[in-house]
Design an enzyme around this catalytic site. Structure first.
Site, mmCIF file in Angstrom:
data_model
loop_
_atom_site.group_PDB
_atom_site.id
_atom_site.type_symbol
_atom_site.label_atom_id
_atom_site.label_comp_id
_atom_site.label_asym_id
_atom_site.label_seq_id
_atom_site.Cartn_x
_atom_site.Cartn_y
_atom_site.Cartn_z
ATOM 1 N N ARG A 38 0.856 -1.188 0.000
ATOM 2 C CA ARG A 38 0.000 0.000 0.000
ATOM 3 C C ARG A 38 0.885 1.229 0.000
ATOM 4 N NH1 ARG A 38 -3.049 3.262 3.874
ATOM 5 N NH2 ARG A 38 -5.177 3.540 3.147
ATOM 6 N N SER A 106 -12.777 -3.293 -1.355
ATOM 7 C CA SER A 106 -13.095 -2.717 -0.043
ATOM 8 C C SER A 106 -14.538 -2.258 0.013
ATOM 9 C CB SER A 106 -12.246 -1.458 0.203
ATOM 10 O OG SER A 106 -10.995 -1.790 0.673
ATOM 11 N N LYS A 135 -5.353 5.123 8.155
ATOM 12 C CA LYS A 135 -6.017 5.532 6.920
ATOM 13 C C LYS A 135 -6.478 6.971 7.052
ATOM 14 C CE LYS A 135 -9.404 4.095 3.562
ATOM 15 N NZ LYS A 135 -10.619 3.380 3.244
HETATM 16 N N1 TZP Z 1 -8.869 0.500 5.230
HETATM 17 C C1 TZP Z 1 -9.763 0.528 6.220
HETATM 18 S S1 TZP Z 1 -9.011 0.689 7.729
HETATM 19 C C2 TZP Z 1 -7.456 0.700 7.028
HETATM 20 C C3 TZP Z 1 -7.573 0.586 5.653
HETATM 21 C C4 TZP Z 1 -6.469 0.577 4.707
HETATM 22 C C5 TZP Z 1 -6.212 0.816 7.819
HETATM 23 C C6 TZP Z 1 -5.910 -0.408 8.655
HETATM 24 O O1 TZP Z 1 -4.749 -0.213 9.408
HETATM 25 P P1 TZP Z 1 -4.633 -0.629 10.958
HETATM 26 O O2 TZP Z 1 -3.358 0.034 11.416
HETATM 27 O O3 TZP Z 1 -4.512 -2.121 11.004
HETATM 28 O O4 TZP Z 1 -5.844 -0.080 11.649
#
Ligand code: TZP
Ligand code: MG
Length: 202
Positions: A38, A106, A135
């Site tokens: 990502r 997603s 995010k």
């Molecule tokens: N999409 C929804 S939450 C997220 C993404 C890319 C981030 C998830 O990261 P973490 O640190 O595991 O909460």
């Protein structure tokens, strides 16, 4: 079938590419077999170089999924692409990657899950399950209830994401997710924390 742990390497967590590659190799040593790359900040050329090097280092032992970009998935020889609600549509991405590579989508609300269920997506992600700092502008949290509800709306493999850690991951699987996607809770000691997840999730 999806592995219980879906590790996500987010470029913004690393000082440089070397640190990112090292972490990827630690994941692989821990038994991670599904890894998403990502990169929300690099230019396309940098993203491709980084992805190719990841592929070179990990070989075929880890399925590599490219976030957002179907073109870079192909160019880097990755195994699949993951698209969100503002990326190429699932069918658009499918046209680019062809029949065989993996496609993840997603979703955040029931309507999106129902839509994604009708597509050729290989798995559906639901989240954020819990609050996340990884995010920018996250959608509202869906909670364990959102995971339970998602489970009723699709028979496709379900990935839960957002704020999932070693303390709460079992509840997420018990709520119906097949796999947990994790960024932050894998960062401090990547190998140990990935091994912890596998131990906890059996
Ligand atoms: N999409 C929804 S939450 C997220 C993404 C890319 C981030 C998830 O990261 P973490 O640190 O595991 O909460
Ligand atoms: Mg996206």
């Amino acid at each position: 079938m999806l592995p219980r742990l879906y590790a996500i390497l987010d470029t913004s967590c690393f000082q440089d590419n070397q640190a990112l590659f090292w972490t990827a190799e630690q994941f692989s040593a821990a038994g991670v077999t599904l890894l998403q790359c990502r990169n929300k900040s690099g230019n396309a050329r940098e993203m491709l170089e980084q992805a190719r090097e990841l592929k070179r280092r990990l070989g075929d032992s880890v399925k590599l999924i490219m976030n957002d970009r179907a073109d870079l998935c192909l160019a880097a020889g990755f195994d699949g692409v993951h698209v969100g609600q503002e990326d190429l549509s699932p069918e658009g991405a499918r046209k680019v990657i062809g029949e065989h590579l993996w496609l993840g989508v997603s979703t955040h609300i029931p309507e999106q899950i129902k839509e994604a269920d009708k597509t050729s997506a290989d798995y559906i992600a639901i989240g954020p399950v819990f609050a996340t700092v990884s995010k920018a502008n996250p959608d509202p949290v869906v909670g364990l209830e959102g995971v339970r509800n998602a489970r009723t709306l699709t028979r496709k493999p379900l990935v839960a994401i957002g704020g999932i850690n070693r303390a709460n991951c079992r509840l997420v699987i018990e709520a119906g997710a097949d796999s947990v996607a994790v960024i932050s809770d894998l960062m401090r000691e990547p190998r140990k924390s990935a091994e912890d997840f596998f131990r906890i999730l059996g």
